[in-house]
Enzyme design. Sequence first.
Site, short mmCIF file in Angstrom:
data_model
loop_
_atom_site.label_atom_id
_atom_site.label_comp_id
_atom_site.label_asym_id
_atom_site.label_seq_id
_atom_site.Cartn_x
_atom_site.Cartn_y
_atom_site.Cartn_z
N SER A 77 59.07 44.30 6.95
CA SER A 77 58.57 44.57 5.53
C SER A 77 59.33 45.86 5.10
CB SER A 77 57.13 44.83 5.60
OG SER A 77 56.93 45.96 6.28
N LYS A 119 48.85 49.59 2.59
CA LYS A 119 50.05 50.30 2.18
C LYS A 119 49.82 50.74 0.89
CE LYS A 119 52.92 47.27 4.86
NZ LYS A 119 53.99 45.95 4.82
#
Length: 784
Positions: free
Chosen positions: A687, A730
């Site tokens: 990611s 996140k």
Amino acid sequence: MFFKDKTNQKTNQQKQLLSLLPLRDIVVFPHMIVPLFVGRPKSIKAVEKATVNNNQIILASQKNAQVDNPKQEDIFSIGTIAEILQILKLPDGTIKVLAEGLNRCKIEEFVQDDPFFKVSAYNCEQEIENSPQTEALIRNINKQFEKYAKSNPKVPPEMIRSAENIQEVGRLGDIIASHLPLKLKDKQAVLESLDPEQRLMKLYGFLNSEIEISELEKKIRGRVKGQIEKTQKEYYLQEQMKAIQKELGSIDNRKTENQELAEKIATAKMTKEAEEKSLRELKRLELMPPMSAEATVVRNYIDWLVSIPWAKKTRDKIDLKRAEKILNADHYGLKQAKERVLEYLAVRRLVKKMRGPILCFVGPPGGGKTSLAHSIARATGRNFVRLSLGGVRDEAEIRGHRRTYIGALPGRIIQSMKKAKSRNPVLLLDEVDKMSTDFRGDPSAALLEVLDPEQNHSFSDHYLEVDYDLSEVLFITTANVIHKIPSPLQDRMEVIRLPGYTDLEKLKIAELFLIPKQLKAHGLTTKNLTFSEKGIKYIIYRYTREAGVRNLEREFASICRKVARQVVQKGKETRVKIGGQNTPKFLGPPKYPQKDKTEKNEIGIVNGLAWSEVGGDILPIEVITMDGKGKLTLTGQLGDVMQESAQAAFSYLRSKSKELALPGEFFQKIDVHVHIPEGAIPKDGPSAGITMATAMASAFTKKPVRNDIAMTGEITLRGKVLPIGGLKEKVLAAHRAQIRTVIIPEENEKDLKEIPPVVKRITQFVLVNTMDEVLKMSLVGYDN
């Protein structure tokens, strides 16, 4: 051991050099054939040497059998010269030696110690001519030996006849000594008796002693037998007295134990199979003596059958509003799990009979999985029982032991049902991912039947040997990670993930649950101690790094203890308010650094976003270039997937050198170094692909990156941006770092519904499909 019937060997006073085999717990006499198991390397070498030296070896006993590596002083000086008749090598490396004793010998000198003992010895056997005195001695000792042999079944009858035919005094003594159960020192004393007459005199004393011991043992056995017969006689007479008293009507009508068991069987409402089995066992019990071991086993078995809840069950409280109120009062968040329980109650209201669901709560430690199961039991009005499976590695723990084993018991599933006292409890199988497997079976395989709705209506326990219905049990399992649970077991459960609490959820949990709980536990009130919202956030961000709230609760408890001490010392009017400034005074320096966005727009530094089991975090990525030959260096303890992602980003940018206005030989003249700080912490995953690509592009083009942007997304070689996981955590990490613009893959738009509304209102989400869109948004002055 056995003996070879042959005449005496001729004495040989000459010295002989022979290998020595030290013996433990055994003395070998002349004329004796004995098997020996040799395992010590030194002893094996001595035997091997003897096979090439006329097969002769000296056998001498150790003074202390516990010594593994004997020295010269540890070995008796009188031993036996023996001939090796046979050698057999065993699979474990040891050897079996069949040896025959020839004659006594005296060890004069140890010639060598390594690699085996080699000694100088001479034959010290003495021979005498028979006389009337020796003849009388032989007759007496034969009589005593015959008397001893008759009282000891271990001595074969033919041994008595063989001893009577021996006329040599020395040989007779050796044969009799080898058949007596003497201590090692006594046998060695016989071996060291070189005068044959003295040897027989010693044996005569030993024989008298052994005969006396045998007669005492016989008396004791007779006395014990008489006591047992007396006990049996008393029991028989007592039973007769009971029968007479019953006929005369002088005994009360108290129910016997067997009658009580019969009544319990009748009222237990068992299945037909279980009732027939229990009545059959009860009939067997009635025919057995009450004090027999088998009767105890059967009685325990019937007790287990009647104590299990066959028909008794609690009534479900199907009130959705009440259940929702209980779940919300006990836990904050956990929306998916709560909805599933309410859905079950709704269906239960519409369908009178349905099988219990099998739920699996998966999440990090401290996330409230176990306590949520308690709340579900309270909300449904069912009994609750917890079964911990951590460390279980024996299939019998689940299914029970068969009754053939001593101390056998049902498995822990049946034991839990007895503890629950109803057939429809909430049964929590805690830590189902911590089970292991060994030679005793696989407990996870045994759980397949328990957790299968198509099979658990007829669960078979090895101890009960009858089917038991588990279909109405509401099974809840918990695990920290799903991949450690075998796939067939996963397939039988409905997995509900509890990903951990966000910082905003932790704030609410602290205010509503943790702080009131700790104040009460430490005898404090809100007048003595209060926490500001800023203080709670400071503790969450700087003193804990977890997905659950266990460590957070410990920090509150630590503060409460210190305040309680002040209250005791200064009085009950003491008031303390915990804010961001005074928290270190109570908890010490912060345990974790505060991660904020970069202070200004910089070249080669990008705010990345990461996710782990303890939540989200800011992940700054740094890139620098230097003169070189096109080498790419990656540091920061990156995993294989993350390294491949960096390679893909680098290759993509090399293919776009014209669009980035880079010279043709640019990549042949520079080296690139990518670093992710906090190098002691392992990092992995794809990611950070677009983050590393953006940092490289900034370093190549010398264009700074906006410091108010964070990003996450996987990159392909063609510059496509692929979706990622952990978006909620996140985004919350970016929110904590005061970042208000987040670049995410367009395919993650569906996950934005999980973001708390308060965060969504003040955060701009930029949805991208390609790397070009990322660079246009993040690089200052990029206009391609």
